[in-house]
Design an enzyme around this catalytic site. Structure first.
Site, mmCIF file in Angstrom:
data_model
loop_
_atom_site.group_PDB
_atom_site.id
_atom_site.type_symbol
_atom_site.label_atom_id
_atom_site.label_comp_id
_atom_site.label_asym_id
_atom_site.label_seq_id
_atom_site.Cartn_x
_atom_site.Cartn_y
_atom_site.Cartn_z
ATOM 1 N N ILE A 129 11.360 17.461 40.267
ATOM 2 C CA ILE A 129 11.159 18.885 39.969
ATOM 3 C C ILE A 129 10.381 19.515 41.122
ATOM 4 C CG2 ILE A 129 10.036 20.532 38.392
ATOM 5 C CD1 ILE A 129 10.507 18.359 36.157
ATOM 6 N N CYS A 164 13.876 25.231 46.688
ATOM 7 C CA CYS A 164 13.051 25.408 45.490
ATOM 8 C C CYS A 164 11.813 26.227 45.798
ATOM 9 C CB CYS A 164 12.533 24.070 44.981
ATOM 10 S SG CYS A 164 13.803 23.013 44.353
ATOM 11 N N ASP A 214 16.705 13.372 42.811
ATOM 12 C CA ASP A 214 17.307 14.654 43.194
ATOM 13 C C ASP A 214 16.295 15.622 43.792
ATOM 14 O OD1 ASP A 214 18.741 17.059 43.219
ATOM 15 O OD2 ASP A 214 18.243 17.476 41.128
ATOM 16 N N GLY A 273 21.686 18.516 47.780
ATOM 17 C CA GLY A 273 22.252 19.852 47.846
ATOM 18 C C GLY A 273 22.401 20.277 49.285
ATOM 19 N N TYR A 275 23.418 28.668 51.775
ATOM 20 C CA TYR A 275 22.895 27.753 50.750
ATOM 21 C C TYR A 275 21.842 28.503 49.944
ATOM 22 C CZ TYR A 275 20.798 23.517 48.715
ATOM 23 O OH TYR A 275 20.329 22.556 47.856
ATOM 24 N N ARG A 284 26.702 39.307 30.166
ATOM 25 C CA ARG A 284 25.773 40.423 30.242
ATOM 26 C C ARG A 284 24.907 40.584 29.007
ATOM 27 N NH1 ARG A 284 29.623 44.986 31.575
ATOM 28 N NH2 ARG A 284 31.107 43.296 31.290
ATOM 29 N N GLU A 313 13.121 31.214 40.964
ATOM 30 C CA GLU A 313 12.479 29.947 41.330
ATOM 31 C C GLU A 313 13.229 29.276 42.461
ATOM 32 O OE1 GLU A 313 11.357 27.313 38.118
ATOM 33 O OE2 GLU A 313 11.126 29.000 36.773
HETATM 34 P P1 XMP Z 1 18.089 19.605 48.205
HETATM 35 O O1 XMP Z 1 16.744 19.420 48.815
HETATM 36 O O2 XMP Z 1 18.944 18.393 48.265
HETATM 37 O O3 XMP Z 1 17.799 19.871 46.657
HETATM 38 O O4 XMP Z 1 18.773 20.793 48.752
HETATM 39 C C1 XMP Z 1 18.818 20.132 45.725
HETATM 40 C C2 XMP Z 1 18.243 20.206 44.338
HETATM 41 O O5 XMP Z 1 17.350 21.320 44.191
HETATM 42 C C3 XMP Z 1 17.314 21.699 42.820
HETATM 43 N N1 XMP Z 1 17.502 23.150 42.730
HETATM 44 C C4 XMP Z 1 16.514 24.041 42.539
HETATM 45 N N2 XMP Z 1 15.197 23.864 42.315
HETATM 46 N N3 XMP Z 1 14.910 26.215 42.215
HETATM 47 C C5 XMP Z 1 14.397 24.960 42.142
HETATM 48 O O6 XMP Z 1 13.185 24.826 41.913
HETATM 49 C C6 XMP Z 1 16.232 26.472 42.430
HETATM 50 O O7 XMP Z 1 16.657 27.605 42.520
HETATM 51 C C7 XMP Z 1 17.068 25.312 42.594
HETATM 52 N N4 XMP Z 1 18.407 25.187 42.796
HETATM 53 C C8 XMP Z 1 18.632 23.846 42.876
HETATM 54 C C9 XMP Z 1 18.400 20.932 42.110
HETATM 55 O O8 XMP Z 1 17.781 19.871 41.422
HETATM 56 C C10 XMP Z 1 19.266 20.444 43.262
HETATM 57 O O9 XMP Z 1 20.033 19.301 42.954
#
Ligand code: XMP
Length: 486
Positions: free
Chosen positions: A298, A304, A339, A362, A386, A403, A414
């Protein structure tokens, strides 16, 4: 009490905090196995998973990564119909036996048959009667010089080569070669059409020997859903191998209870997350009886901002350690998916040392040709966009789709949006991580993921020591021709 809290605060270790210490090895890096699992049932030859994000995983990414030995999880920032269509596309990309076969009736004309072939881009049509029995086959060769008015029954070949649906790949190859044909009609025990097996599909299978496929030879794929979206789960279930409950903070009892109800109604396996503590594991396994995988981490992702805006964080390496230890202690066989925040094979290697079975990425995959979105040239550099799924832009898509619902946590963003460098095709990234992981496993004295869990030893260095363990005291490479003193 507050003093105790302060004194008891553990270190939330991150990738930068630990190193692998060298251990004894008997295996050359090339022979180190990276075989692992993402769920209880699904094996991966390459333990890499593409994140369910709308700038990372749609059909094209899921197909490419499954072919290279990993697996993709389709994002949910779209309608149910769109997500189902993506899953169907992945399942159609490869199959040992094609089960949705386009057929024709013998009383139709050659003109109609040609149209069928053209519209569906296929070169052969099994001819069936009213009882679905195969009575012939019509190929491009049969129709090439035939008049459009002639009937299929006059031109079709009745000399059929059929095989039972349980035929093995090897026997199919032998039969196709012996009879010098390109297509094999597969029938069931009552001689009704079951499917079609083509030389092209067999060749494709040989081209991707590490691919992650199901028992029908179709590529394996997962799909993300929100924790309360039972409708989406049921719609996706026939076309995916696992469903991932996509939730930033998985230690939510309402979400767990809903996931448990969903898991009882689907055939696909259920992966739950994201988790960051031992207590969360206890609650998940006692609430979701058949949970088949745990996603952990997390606040570490490249996009993030959770830890910034909320000060809540369970960095990926810390979460992996906590969750894998509890899974182990409870004697369970539930793969842990690390992750977020992985930027190179070394980071990934640390998660395996701490009990992960696979790594989800990601940012690394967002930069690939197969991710959604255009390739851009920004200040002379090739980039792809991204964004976090919790970013304002990604949330506005979700809000526009529905909506009338209130987006989770209102308008709080976030995640952030930006660009990542173009990294070529998925296979390049998988190869780079494969070589890096094999080297890291070798240093750590491990010949497999299992040995990494058991053998890898770790070490910390002081903040001052970090400089020494990175390239240092050298100027970046420049063209030296103009400076030569000779
Ligand atoms: P990486 O570092 O591989 O991370 O690009 C991908 C992971 O980030 C998480 N994720 C988020 N976490 N806000 C967050 O706090 C977000 O908007 C967000 N979008 C994705 C998710 O676990 C993903 O696999």
């Amino acid at each position: 009490m507050f003093v105790d809290k302060f004194n008891d605060a553990p270190q939330l270790i991150t990738f930068a905090d630990l190193y692998l210490r060298p251990g004894k090895t008997n295996t050359d890096p090339d022979n180190i196995s990276l075989q692992s699992k993402i769920t209880k049932r699904i094996k991966l030859q390459r333990p890499f998973v593409a994140s369910p994000m709308d700038t990372v995983t749609e059909s094209e990414m899921a197909i490419a990564i499954a072919r290279s030995g990993g697996v993709g999880v389709l994002h949910r920032n779209c309608s149910i119909e769109q997500e189902v269509a993506m899953a169907k596309r992945v399942k159609r990309a490869e199959a040992f036996i094609i089960d949705e076969v386009v057929t024709i009736k013998s009383e139709l004309t050659i003109g109609q048959a040609k149209d069928f072939m053209r519209i569906n881009s296929i070169s052969g049509l099994p001819v069936i009667n009213d009882d679905d029995e195969v009575i012939g086959i019509l190929t491009k060769r049969d129709v090439r010089f035939a008049s459009n008015d002639s009937l299929v029954s006059e031109m079709m070949s009745k000399d059929l080569v059929t095989a039972d649906k349980n035929i093995s790949v090897e026997n199919a190859k032998i039969l196709l070669h012996k009879r010098r044909i390109e297509k094999l009609i597969i029938t069931d025990d009552r001689n009704k059409l079951h499917g079609l097996l083509t030389v092209k599909d067999l060749e494709r299978r040989g081209k991707y020997p590490l691919s992650t496929h199901d028992e029908d030879g179709k590529l394996v794929v997962g799909a993300a859903i929100g924790p309360f979206d039972e409708k989406r789960a049921l719609a996706l279930d026939p076309y995916v191998d696992f469903i991932l409950i996509d939730l930033a903070h998985g230690h939510n009892m309402n979400a767990m209870r809903s996931a448990s109800r969903i898991s009882e109604k689907i055939d696909a396996e259920l992966v739950y997350g994201s988790l960051g503590s031992q207590e969360a594991v206890e609650d998940v396994v006692s609430t979701i009886e058949n949970v088949a995988g745990l996603r952990v981490g997390i606040g570490s992702g490249a996009i993030c901002s959770t830890s910034v805006v909320t000060k809540a964080s369970a960095p990926t390496l810390y979460s992996t350690t906590q969750v894998a230890s509890k899974v182990n202690e409870l004697g369970l066989d539930i793969p842990v998916i690390a992750d977020g925040g992985i930027t190179n094979a070394g980071d990934a290697a640390l998660t395996f040392a701490m009990g992960a079975s696979s790594v989800m990425m990601g940012s690394m995959f967002a930069g690939c040709r197969e991710s959604p979105g255009q390739l851009l040239a920004i200040q002379g550099k090739m980039m792809k966009s991204y964004r976090g799924m919790g970013s304002a832009a990604a949330k506005s898509v979700r809000f526009a789709l529905d909506r009338y619902s209130k987006p989770a946590k209102g308008g709080l963003a976030e995640g952030v949006e930006g660009y990542v460098p173009f990294r070529g095709v998925v296979q390049d990234v998988v190869d780079e991580f494969t070589q890096g992981l094999q080297a890291a496993f070798g240093y750590a004295g491990a010949g497999s993921v299992n040995e990494m869990w058991n053998n890898a030893k770790l070490g910390r260095i002081s903040p001052q020591g970090i400089k020494e363990t990175k390239p240092h005291d050298i100027y970046p490479n420049v063209n030296t021709e103009n400076y030569s003193l000779n």
